[in-house]
Write a protein that holds these residues in place. Structure first.
Motif, PDB file in Angstrom:
ATOM      1  N   PRO A 106       9.719   1.588  -0.491  1.00 13.60           N
ATOM      2  CA  PRO A 106      10.480   2.813  -0.208  1.00 13.60           C
ATOM      3  C   PRO A 106      10.306   3.890  -1.287  1.00 13.60           C
ATOM      4  O   PRO A 106      10.283   5.081  -0.989  1.00 13.60           O
ATOM      5  N   ILE A 107      10.171   3.466  -2.533  1.00 12.70           N
ATOM      6  CA  ILE A 107       9.962   4.420  -3.628  1.00 12.70           C
ATOM      7  C   ILE A 107       8.601   5.082  -3.474  1.00 12.70           C
ATOM      8  O   ILE A 107       8.456   6.298  -3.638  1.00 12.70           O
ATOM      9  N   TRP A 108       7.585   4.290  -3.156  1.00  5.77           N
ATOM     10  CA  TRP A 108       6.229   4.820  -2.919  1.00  5.77           C
ATOM     11  C   TRP A 108       6.223   5.814  -1.757  1.00  5.77           C
ATOM     12  O   TRP A 108       5.568   6.858  -1.839  1.00  5.77           O
ATOM     13  N   LYS A 109       6.955   5.480  -0.686  1.00  7.47           N
ATOM     14  CA  LYS A 109       6.990   6.379   0.477  1.00  7.47           C
ATOM     15  C   LYS A 109       7.568   7.745   0.108  1.00  7.47           C
ATOM     16  O   LYS A 109       7.112   8.766   0.606  1.00  7.47           O
ATOM     17  N   LYS A 110       8.559   7.775  -0.780  1.00  2.00           N
ATOM     18  CA  LYS A 110       9.171   9.038  -1.203  1.00  2.00           C
ATOM     19  C   LYS A 110       8.292   9.803  -2.196  1.00  2.00           C
ATOM     20  O   LYS A 110       8.391  11.023  -2.296  1.00  2.00           O
ATOM     21  N   ASN A 111       7.461   9.083  -2.941  1.00  2.36           N
ATOM     22  CA  ASN A 111       6.646   9.706  -3.976  1.00  2.36           C
ATOM     23  C   ASN A 111       5.281   9.014  -4.052  1.00  2.36           C
ATOM     24  O   ASN A 111       4.993   8.300  -5.018  1.00  2.36           O
ATOM     25  N   PRO A 112       4.420   9.199  -3.038  1.00  5.35           N
ATOM     26  CA  PRO A 112       3.157   8.462  -2.973  1.00  5.35           C
ATOM     27  C   PRO A 112       2.164   8.784  -4.093  1.00  5.35           C
ATOM     28  O   PRO A 112       1.244   8.013  -4.331  1.00  5.35           O
ATOM     29  N   ASP A 113       2.362   9.884  -4.798  1.00  3.54           N
ATOM     30  CA  ASP A 113       1.432  10.254  -5.866  1.00  3.54           C
ATOM     31  C   ASP A 113       1.861   9.727  -7.244  1.00  3.54           C
ATOM     32  O   ASP A 113       1.174   9.971  -8.237  1.00  3.54           O
ATOM     33  N   ALA A 114       2.974   9.012  -7.310  1.00  6.00           N
ATOM     34  CA  ALA A 114       3.450   8.476  -8.586  1.00  6.00           C
ATOM     35  C   ALA A 114       2.521   7.361  -9.065  1.00  6.00           C
ATOM     36  O   ALA A 114       1.706   6.828  -8.314  1.00  6.00           O
ATOM     37  N   ASN A 115       2.681   6.987 -10.303  1.00  9.20           N
ATOM     38  CA  ASN A 115       1.877   5.924 -10.903  1.00  9.20           C
ATOM     39  C   ASN A 115       2.578   4.582 -10.673  1.00  9.20           C
ATOM     40  O   ASN A 115       3.653   4.337 -11.229  1.00  9.20           O
ATOM     41  N   PHE A 116       1.958   3.720  -9.880  1.00  8.43           N
ATOM     42  CA  PHE A 116       2.519   2.399  -9.574  1.00  8.43           C
ATOM     43  C   PHE A 116       1.656   1.283 -10.161  1.00  8.43           C
ATOM     44  O   PHE A 116       1.710   0.144  -9.710  1.00  8.43           O
ATOM     45  N   SER A 117       0.851   1.612 -11.166  1.00  9.75           N
ATOM     46  CA  SER A 117      -0.106   0.640 -11.708  1.00  9.75           C
ATOM     47  C   SER A 117       0.567  -0.569 -12.362  1.00  9.75           C
ATOM     48  O   SER A 117      -0.073  -1.603 -12.529  1.00  9.75           O
ATOM     49  N   ASP A 118       1.838  -0.454 -12.724  1.00 11.81           N
ATOM     50  CA  ASP A 118       2.553  -1.621 -13.258  1.00 11.81           C
ATOM     51  C   ASP A 118       2.899  -2.624 -12.166  1.00 11.81           C
ATOM     52  O   ASP A 118       3.189  -3.781 -12.458  1.00 11.81           O
ATOM     53  N   THR A 119       2.853  -2.178 -10.909  1.00 13.14           N
ATOM     54  CA  THR A 119       3.261  -3.020  -9.786  1.00 13.14           C
ATOM     55  C   THR A 119       2.082  -3.482  -8.947  1.00 13.14           C
ATOM     56  O   THR A 119       2.020  -4.640  -8.537  1.00 13.14           O
ATOM     57  N   VAL A 120       1.142  -2.563  -8.657  1.00 10.27           N
ATOM     58  CA  VAL A 120      -0.008  -2.869  -7.789  1.00 10.27           C
ATOM     59  C   VAL A 120      -1.292  -2.352  -8.417  1.00 10.27           C
ATOM     60  O   VAL A 120      -1.268  -1.458  -9.262  1.00 10.27           O
ATOM     61  N   ASP A 121      -2.430  -2.927  -7.982  1.00 11.98           N
ATOM     62  CA  ASP A 121      -3.709  -2.453  -8.512  1.00 11.98           C
ATOM     63  C   ASP A 121      -4.158  -1.150  -7.858  1.00 11.98           C
ATOM     64  O   ASP A 121      -4.931  -0.401  -8.440  1.00 11.98           O
ATOM     65  N   THR A 122      -3.683  -0.884  -6.646  1.00 11.54           N
ATOM     66  CA  THR A 122      -3.966   0.359  -5.944  1.00 11.54           C
ATOM     67  C   THR A 122      -2.870   0.599  -4.912  1.00 11.54           C
ATOM     68  O   THR A 122      -2.322  -0.360  -4.355  1.00 11.54           O
ATOM     69  N   THR A 123      -2.581   1.860  -4.653  1.00 13.99           N
ATOM     70  CA  THR A 123      -1.548   2.158  -3.659  1.00 13.99           C
ATOM     71  C   THR A 123      -2.022   1.869  -2.232  1.00 13.99           C
ATOM     72  O   THR A 123      -1.218   1.912  -1.304  1.00 13.99           O
ATOM     73  N   GLN A 124      -3.296   1.530  -2.069  1.00 13.06           N
ATOM     74  CA  GLN A 124      -3.770   1.087  -0.754  1.00 13.06           C
ATOM     75  C   GLN A 124      -2.996  -0.148  -0.304  1.00 13.06           C
ATOM     76  O   GLN A 124      -2.848  -0.389   0.886  1.00 13.06           O
ATOM     77  N   LEU A 125      -2.510  -0.915  -1.276  1.00  9.36           N
ATOM     78  CA  LEU A 125      -1.708  -2.097  -0.944  1.00  9.36           C
ATOM     79  C   LEU A 125      -0.437  -1.683  -0.210  1.00  9.36           C
ATOM     80  O   LEU A 125      -0.075  -2.292   0.795  1.00  9.36           O
ATOM     81  N   PHE A 126       0.229  -0.625  -0.673  1.00  7.67           N
ATOM     82  CA  PHE A 126       1.428  -0.133   0.000  1.00  7.67           C
ATOM     83  C   PHE A 126       1.088   0.349   1.412  1.00  7.67           C
ATOM     84  O   PHE A 126       1.862   0.135   2.339  1.00  7.67           O
ATOM     85  N   GLU A 127      -0.048   1.006   1.552  1.00  4.48           N
ATOM     86  CA  GLU A 127      -0.479   1.473   2.878  1.00  4.48           C
ATOM     87  C   GLU A 127      -0.677   0.287   3.815  1.00  4.48           C
ATOM     88  O   GLU A 127      -0.295   0.340   4.988  1.00  4.48           O
ATOM     89  N   PHE A 128      -1.271  -0.783   3.297  1.00  6.37           N
ATOM     90  CA  PHE A 128      -1.482  -1.994   4.088  1.00  6.37           C
ATOM     91  C   PHE A 128      -0.138  -2.612   4.496  1.00  6.37           C
ATOM     92  O   PHE A 128       0.070  -2.955   5.664  1.00  6.37           O
ATOM     93  N   VAL A 129       0.773  -2.724   3.538  1.00  4.19           N
ATOM     94  CA  VAL A 129       2.111  -3.270   3.833  1.00  4.19           C
ATOM     95  C   VAL A 129       2.793  -2.424   4.899  1.00  4.19           C
ATOM     96  O   VAL A 129       3.372  -2.952   5.857  1.00  4.19           O
ATOM     97  N   GLU A 130       2.725  -1.122   4.748  1.00  2.59           N
ATOM     98  CA  GLU A 130       3.347  -0.211   5.711  1.00  2.59           C
ATOM     99  C   GLU A 130       2.737  -0.391   7.099  1.00  2.59           C
ATOM    100  O   GLU A 130       3.440  -0.391   8.107  1.00  2.59           O
ATOM    101  N   LYS A 131       1.420  -0.561   7.164  1.00  2.00           N
ATOM    102  CA  LYS A 131       0.752  -0.772   8.450  1.00  2.00           C
ATOM    103  C   LYS A 131       1.212  -2.079   9.089  1.00  2.00           C
ATOM    104  O   LYS A 131       1.542  -2.109  10.272  1.00  2.00           O
ATOM    105  N   VAL A 132       1.228  -3.150   8.312  1.00  2.08           N
ATOM    106  CA  VAL A 132       1.648  -4.451   8.833  1.00  2.08           C
ATOM    107  C   VAL A 132       3.073  -4.376   9.380  1.00  2.08           C
ATOM    108  O   VAL A 132       3.346  -4.818  10.496  1.00  2.08           O
ATOM    109  N   MET A 133       3.966  -3.769   8.599  1.00  4.21           N
ATOM    110  CA  MET A 133       5.378  -3.762   8.971  1.00  4.21           C
ATOM    111  C   MET A 133       5.720  -2.707  10.026  1.00  4.21           C
ATOM    112  O   MET A 133       6.405  -3.016  10.995  1.00  4.21           O
ATOM    113  N   SER A 134       5.260  -1.494   9.831  1.00  5.27           N
ATOM    114  CA  SER A 134       5.723  -0.387  10.678  1.00  5.27           C
ATOM    115  C   SER A 134       4.822  -0.101  11.866  1.00  5.27           C
ATOM    116  O   SER A 134       5.300   0.069  12.981  1.00  5.27           O
ATOM    117  N   GLN A 135       3.524  -0.060  11.624  1.00  5.42           N
ATOM    118  CA  GLN A 135       2.614   0.254  12.731  1.00  5.42           C
ATOM    119  C   GLN A 135       2.372  -0.952  13.624  1.00  5.42           C
ATOM    120  O   GLN A 135       2.491  -0.865  14.835  1.00  5.42           O
TER     121      GLN A 135
END
Length: 168
Positions: A106-135
């Motif tokens: 949810p934080i990524w969705k509100k601010n997709p350009d933020a730095n999430f490198s402490d959590t994931v290696d790439t924000t493509q992971l969030f896109e994948f999660v979003e696709k699996v869950m929402s699409q």
């Protein structure tokens, strides 16, 4: 078939392999096992996708903090391509997402350009999660440990078995 990145989820994969083989008596499909059937004429990515298409009856998707190796032709991870093959094949998919990743989506969705490198290696992971869950609207289970996944699969497989008996 168990689909996930290998190195960061090595222990989770080992525990799932043991559960599938030792407790259930089934043949686990995990790419690091010597029993994983390969075609020497295919690339690593093509082999992984072919295993889903030709050998998988059930697909267990495990998503942690790494997106994984990316296919140059599609710009999708191997895990993502395996998931797409399982969807196309129409086999049961049981999806597990690390609880920490779910809390950051949810934080990524509100601010997709933020730095999430402490959590994931790439924000493509969030896109994948979003696709699996929402699409794709695949039911997902949060997990903290491999035992969480095993406990859920044990219950879900019993429901799947019950449904199979009804069909019989």
């Amino acid at each position: 078939m168990v689909s996930s990145t290998c190195y960061d989820l090595r222990q989770v994969r080992a525990n799932l392999s043991k559960f599938i083989s030792d407790e259930l008596g089934y043949l686990p499909l995990l790419s690091e096992l010597p029993s994983f059937p390969i075609n020497p004429d295919l690339s690593t990515i093509e082999n992984c996708r072919a295993r889903v298409e030709n050998n998988a009856d059930i697909f267990v998707l495990v998503i942690g903090g790494r997106y994984g190796s990316i296919d140059d032709a599609t710009n999708k991870s191997v895990t993502n391509l395996e998931f797409l093959a399982a969807r196309q094949k129409g086999i049961p998919i049981y999806a597990f997402i690390e609880r920490g990743i779910l809390s950051v989506v949810p934080i990524w969705k509100k601010n997709p350009d933020a730095n999430f490198s402490d959590t994931v290696d790439t924000t493509q992971l969030f896109e994948f999660v979003e696709k699996v869950m929402s699409q794709d609207k695949v039911w997902t289970f949060p997990f903290d440990t491999a035992q969480d996944i095993v406990n859920i699969l044990r219950i879900q497989f019993s429901y799947l078995f019950q449904e199979s008996l009804k069909l019989r």
